[in-house]
Design a protein around this motif. Structure first.
Motif, mmCIF file in Angstrom:
data_model
loop_
_atom_site.group_PDB
_atom_site.id
_atom_site.type_symbol
_atom_site.label_atom_id
_atom_site.label_comp_id
_atom_site.label_asym_id
_atom_site.label_seq_id
_atom_site.Cartn_x
_atom_site.Cartn_y
_atom_site.Cartn_z
ATOM 1 N N ASP A 145 77.939 93.411 -56.899
ATOM 2 C CA ASP A 145 76.846 94.741 -56.002
ATOM 3 C C ASP A 145 76.987 95.244 -54.779
ATOM 4 N N ARG A 177 73.285 96.497 -54.243
ATOM 5 C CA ARG A 177 72.496 95.243 -54.588
ATOM 6 C C ARG A 177 71.620 95.055 -53.880
ATOM 7 N N GLU A 206 75.283 91.091 -48.684
ATOM 8 C CA GLU A 206 76.782 90.951 -50.688
ATOM 9 C C GLU A 206 77.787 90.202 -50.584
#
Length: 399
Positions: A330, A333, A276
């Motif tokens: 995030d 995620r 991420e």
């Protein structure tokens, strides 16, 4: 008239891609842009179209073809010299990549984790024993990246800083053809001497093994081997060092995500968090270059044989049709493929090594220094604005 590429960036939001990409994804996902030399390749900005371009064997990375989109005078200076293996015609590229596959197998890279951990710990020991504030780049990020790739390849650590300076000259859009050509010559000469030394006395290193198996047997010429090793060294330290810096910065300016990262223990969750970070930051902020060998249609746009294509990774990584709330970091995620390491046959050869480096660096850094913080306001951090990689000149930190 086609807009000039690269697009201007809002440096008050340094981790955000140029805002123009969002508009293009919605209004003109495949559009012509103008490069420094007047060439007008097609810029591809949507995730699915980038996926198509990078996976289509008819769209090649062959910098010898007339329509290939060189992104700077320094990049064009490679012509006439032994080319980096990832810029060669596909048939040559596949042959040279096959020589490296065993060296970069995930299991083999995982066996290096304890050594990488020791390198990171030693660098942190030295940084913590030094003055505060400390520049993360000079005191930690660059030394770690240079040592990891140097140990793997078999490149002496003496003179590594000089090799980095030469690499930056090659990777700068501000370098002239003459400056870049001189730097390329110096790098090729250095690695050619390493090839010759390993022909006389092979080392138990990647360079030693490839020289023994490929150069000594006549499968690879010494100049081509030197170019291959130069390419691996170039790609194996700069992107990693820059990502150490930008990933740290991204976590520091997103404290809620940093808190979540500190709580992670499961190796798979740590890997997903690093992916991420790579999606969100993406130091490889310039396009992946291709040239069409036949007429193709991408995103509804006809691209003629011989025309260049620029597949934009940081735009694709912020595509809201693939990533929910794409502009939000995030770390929990659900895993999606991002383009930090490319895609298709040009997927980064050293991606397994790079992921291990990122996992070890970020986890160790924030575990050992829980009070780590920026020593200057974000707006005072100096970013590298004319390089092929997104990075910072310095990252002043205290604790």
């Amino acid at each position: 008239m086609s807009p000039s590429y690269p697009f201007p960036k809002d440096w008050s939001l340094p981790l955000e891609p140029p805002a123009e990409y969002k508009r293009l994804r919605q209004e003109a996902p495949v559009c012509p842009v103008r490069l420094w030399d007047g060439n007008t390749p097609w810029l591809v900005s949507r995730y699915n179209d980038v996926l198509t371009v990078l996976g289509d064997p008819r769209l090649v990375v062959d910098s010898t073809l007339p329509g290939f989109p060189h992104l700077s005078p320094a990049a064009a200076a490679r012509q006439g010299r032994p080319l980096a293996f990832f810029l060669r015609p596909d048939a040559e590229y596949r042959v040279q990549r096959a020589m490296l596959v065993q060296e970069f197998m995930p299991r083999r890279m995982e066996a290096l984790r304890p050594r990488i951990q020791a390198t990171v710990d030693a660098a942190l020991d030295a940084m913590l024993a030094g003055p505060k504030p400390a520049d993360l780049m000079a005191a930690f990020a660059l030394p770690v990246a240079l040592q990891v790739i140097g140990d793997l390849l078999g490149v002496p650590h003496d003179g590594a800083d000089d090799l980095h300076v030469l690499s930056r000259t090659v990777g700068s859009r501000a370098s002239s053809r003459e400056e870049a050509r001189a730097a390329l010559m110096a790098l090729d000469d250095f690695f050619l001497r390493l090839v010759e030394a390993n022909l006389r006395e092979p080392g138990d290193t990647l360079i030693g093994r490839v020289v023994t198996e490929q150069v000594a047997t006549g499968r690879l010429s010494p100049p081509d081997a030197a170019s291959l090793f130069h390419s691996l060294y170039y790609a194996g330290h700069g992107p990693s060092a820059y990502m150490f810096g930008l990933g740290t910065l991204a976590l520091l300016i997103h404290p809620e995500q940093l808190g979540k990262f500190r709580e992670l223990e499961d190796p798979a969750a740590i890997t997903a968090a690093v992916q991420e970070l790579l999606r969100f930051v993406n130091v490889s902020h310039l396009a992946r270059q291709r040239v069409a060998t036949v007429d193709v249609t991408v995103g509804g746009q006809l691209i003629r044989a011989g025309e260049g294509i620029l597949a934009q990774p940081d735009s694709a990584n912020r595509d809201g049709t693939v990533f929910e709330e794409p502009d939000r970091l995030d770390l929990h995620r659900e895993a999606h493929r991002n383009f930090a390491f490319g895609h298709g046959i040009h997927l980064c050869t050293g991606r397994a090594l790079a992921l291990i480096e990122f996992e070890v660096v970020f986890k160790t850094l924030f575990q050992r220094i829980p009070t780590l913080r920026l020593a200057v306001p974000l707006e005072e951090v100096r970013f590298k604005k004319d390089e092929n990689l997104l990075g910072v000149h310095e990252l002043p930190l205290t604790w």
